[in-house]
Design an enzyme around this catalytic site. Structure first.
Site, PDB file in Angstrom:
ATOM      1  N   LYS A  83       0.837  -1.212   0.000  1.00  0.00           N
ATOM      2  CA  LYS A  83       0.000   0.000   0.000  1.00  0.00           C
ATOM      3  C   LYS A  83       0.863   1.249   0.000  1.00  0.00           C
ATOM      4  CE  LYS A  83      -4.370  -1.572   1.902  1.00  0.00           C
ATOM      5  NZ  LYS A  83      -5.420  -1.326   2.897  1.00  0.00           N
TER       6      LYS A  83
ATOM      7  N   LYS B 149      -4.059 -10.592  -6.070  1.00  0.00           N
ATOM      8  CA  LYS B 149      -5.262 -10.793  -5.256  1.00  0.00           C
ATOM      9  C   LYS B 149      -6.431  -9.945  -5.780  1.00  0.00           C
ATOM     10  CE  LYS B 149      -5.781  -8.505  -1.431  1.00  0.00           C
ATOM     11  NZ  LYS B 149      -5.752  -7.910  -0.084  1.00  0.00           N
TER      12      LYS B 149
ATOM     13  N   LYS C 129     -10.947  -4.818  -3.666  1.00  0.00           N
ATOM     14  CA  LYS C 129     -11.978  -3.810  -3.911  1.00  0.00           C
ATOM     15  C   LYS C 129     -11.368  -2.461  -4.276  1.00  0.00           C
ATOM     16  CE  LYS C 129     -12.938  -3.335   1.132  1.00  0.00           C
ATOM     17  NZ  LYS C 129     -12.449  -4.488   1.797  1.00  0.00           N
TER      18      LYS C 129
HETATM   19  P1  TYM Z   1     -10.364  -6.290   4.148  1.00  0.00           P
HETATM   20  O1  TYM Z   1     -11.439  -5.277   4.350  1.00  0.00           O
HETATM   21  O2  TYM Z   1      -9.316  -5.997   3.134  1.00  0.00           O
HETATM   22  O3  TYM Z   1     -11.004  -7.678   3.785  1.00  0.00           O
HETATM   23  C1  TYM Z   1     -12.052  -8.240   4.561  1.00  0.00           C
HETATM   24  C2  TYM Z   1     -11.909  -9.742   4.635  1.00  0.00           C
HETATM   25  O4  TYM Z   1     -11.907 -10.297   3.299  1.00  0.00           O
HETATM   26  C3  TYM Z   1     -10.747 -11.104   3.115  1.00  0.00           C
HETATM   27  N1  TYM Z   1     -10.297 -10.963   1.715  1.00  0.00           N
HETATM   28  C4  TYM Z   1     -10.193 -11.972   0.860  1.00  0.00           C
HETATM   29  N2  TYM Z   1     -10.420 -13.288   0.976  1.00  0.00           N
HETATM   30  C5  TYM Z   1     -10.207 -14.062  -0.111  1.00  0.00           C
HETATM   31  N3  TYM Z   1      -9.780 -13.575  -1.311  1.00  0.00           N
HETATM   32  C6  TYM Z   1      -9.536 -12.250  -1.476  1.00  0.00           C
HETATM   33  N4  TYM Z   1      -9.113 -11.781  -2.633  1.00  0.00           N
HETATM   34  C7  TYM Z   1      -9.740 -11.386  -0.356  1.00  0.00           C
HETATM   35  N5  TYM Z   1      -9.601 -10.040  -0.173  1.00  0.00           N
HETATM   36  C8  TYM Z   1      -9.949  -9.801   1.107  1.00  0.00           C
HETATM   37  C9  TYM Z   1      -9.723 -10.553   4.093  1.00  0.00           C
HETATM   38  O5  TYM Z   1      -8.730 -11.497   4.391  1.00  0.00           O
HETATM   39  C10 TYM Z   1     -10.596 -10.200   5.263  1.00  0.00           C
HETATM   40  O6  TYM Z   1     -10.849 -11.361   6.038  1.00  0.00           O
HETATM   41  N6  TYM Z   1      -7.277  -5.597   8.035  1.00  0.00           N
HETATM   42  C11 TYM Z   1      -8.518  -6.205   7.602  1.00  0.00           C
HETATM   43  C12 TYM Z   1      -9.725  -5.715   8.375  1.00  0.00           C
HETATM   44  C13 TYM Z   1      -9.593  -5.856   9.853  1.00  0.00           C
HETATM   45  C14 TYM Z   1      -9.732  -7.038  10.614  1.00  0.00           C
HETATM   46  C15 TYM Z   1      -9.573  -6.660  11.970  1.00  0.00           C
HETATM   47  C16 TYM Z   1      -9.967  -8.379  10.267  1.00  0.00           C
HETATM   48  C17 TYM Z   1      -9.371  -4.834  10.729  1.00  0.00           C
HETATM   49  N7  TYM Z   1      -9.363  -5.321  11.989  1.00  0.00           N
HETATM   50  C18 TYM Z   1      -9.629  -7.601  13.010  1.00  0.00           C
HETATM   51  C19 TYM Z   1     -10.018  -9.316  11.307  1.00  0.00           C
HETATM   52  C20 TYM Z   1      -9.861  -8.927  12.642  1.00  0.00           C
HETATM   53  C21 TYM Z   1      -8.746  -5.884   6.139  1.00  0.00           C
HETATM   54  O7  TYM Z   1      -8.187  -4.946   5.619  1.00  0.00           O
HETATM   55  O8  TYM Z   1      -9.683  -6.655   5.526  1.00  0.00           O
END
Ligand code: TYM
Length: 331
Positions: free
Chosen positions: A111, A195, A198
């Site tokens: 990022k 990957k 969004k």
């Molecule tokens: P975020 O918002 O990027 O993604 C949310 C969840 O979706 C999963 N994910 C995917 N799984 C499979 N294939 C993909 N291409 C893919 N892209 C995203 C992510 O692994 C995630 O489970 N840092 C985290 C948000 C967060 C969080 C937390 C998660 C903040 N605090 C505490 C768990 C516990 C994030 O940016 O997810």
């Protein structure tokens, strides 16, 4: 009952990758755990956001969580910035983590590289994993269901919890990570080495959960496939087809080997047309439920109740952490 915590950023509309890697697991696990699901808006502002768009996405994300099949009577759904304990605990954990540890996070490096081409890199982008650790640790979560891209952040969360326990007082639960069996890393449709995200600049690479279902089917039909013609799961040789098999398997609950048998001798075209139909039907049903929640007026009540319940639990842990570190007065 054990506790579950997970979060999704309202930095855009979630993709089918988020659904498969995260929401689907949430729904399967919600009844076995005391479950906390968070819309992590404070994480979203580590990179620039449009204020009004962020608000709109936050509301839509709440509807998307529920449309996935979470039961609002059973789980706690809330917005991170509405529970002050997250930011308080994040500060304490920033003082427990080391800069070097944070600089090693691959998501930070990716990022930061992208952000650097636009404007400066915020301090928050670097310290983001401390906030994520805080999210998890203040609920004493036993398990955290996430996609594979969050594995490194979860490892750091465990390290910070262990360090805090060893240095101050043994009060934090060291959480386990849980990745889905299929689809822990859904890849971009136009570049299966990357990957699905969004925040991808190229809209052909991802399917948003609110994409027009017919347009989404078209994206599947034009997804990049591999040389050869066999429909076989092989991530090295056939990353494009393997990714589509993961999506197909996850959305239909059919095993990859069953799908391979079914498509033996059939063409990529036929396979992609069928998967396009699966995705189209899935999105149409999903969006009906999202609209139902957006129009129902129940969302605000659910989020108000969620923030209250979450704060009740998280405040207690923050107090314990402050006491362990010697903050404030003795009472
Ligand atoms: P975020 O918002 O990027 O993604 C949310 C969840 O979706 C999963 N994910 C995917 N799984 C499979 N294939 C993909 N291409 C893919 N892209 C995203 C992510 O692994 C995630 O489970 N840092 C985290 C948000 C967060 C969080 C937390 C998660 C903040 N605090 C505490 C768990 C516990 C994030 O940016 O997810």
């Amino acid at each position: 009952m054990k506790t579950l915590f997970s979060g999704v950023q309202p930095s855009g509309i979630p993709t089918i990758g988020n659904y498969i890697g995260a929401y689907k697991q949430f729904v399967e696990m919600q009844h076995e755990y005391d479950s906390y699901f968070c819309i992590v808006d404070q994480h979203a502002i580590t990179v620039p956001q449009d204020r009004l768009k962020l608000r709109e996405n936050t509301k839509k994300l709440a509807a998307i969580y529920l449309a996935s099949g979470l039961d609002p009577e059973k789980i706690t759904l809330f917005i991170q910035s509405e529970v002050a304990a997250h930011a308080k605990a994040a500060w304490m954990l920033q003082c427990v983590g080391y800069i070097g540890e944070l600089e090693r996070m691959t998501q930070y490096k990716d990022k930061a590289r992208r952000q650097n081409q636009k404007e400066g890199i915020s301090v928050g982008l670097l310290t983001y994993p401390s906030l994520m650790a805080a999210d998890i640790l203040i609920y004493s979560a036993d398990v955290v269901p996430v996609g594979e891209d969050q594995g490194q952040h979860l490892e750091l969360t465990r390290t910070l919890a262990e360090r805090f326990n060893a240095k101050y007082n043994d009060i934090l639960t060291v959480p386990e990570v849980k990745h889905p069996e299929t689809g822990g890393r859904i890849m971009s449709l136009n570049d299966p080495t990357k990957k699905m995200s969004k925040s991808d600049d190229n809209q052909k690479g991802y399917i948003s959960l609110l994409d027009d279902p017919k347009a989404a089917a078209k994206k599947i039909r034009s997804a990049v496939t591999d040389s050869g013609s066999e429909i076989r799961y092989d991530k090295e040789e056939k990353p494009g087809i393997s990714n589509l098999l993961d999506i197909y398997s996850s959305l239909t609950d059919r095993s990859v080997s069953d799908l391979e048998l079914d498509y033996d001798g059939k063409s990529y075209g036929e396979f992609k047309t069928d998967l396009g139909e699966v995705v189209e039907a899935f999105l149409a049903r999903f969006q009906d439920r999202v609209n139902h929640y957006l129009e129902s007026g129940a969302l605000d009540d659910i989020l108000d109740r969620g923030a209250e319940r979450a704060a009740r639990k998280a405040d207690r842990m923050v107090e314990k952490m402050e006491r362990a570190m010697g903050l404030g007065r003795k009472r």
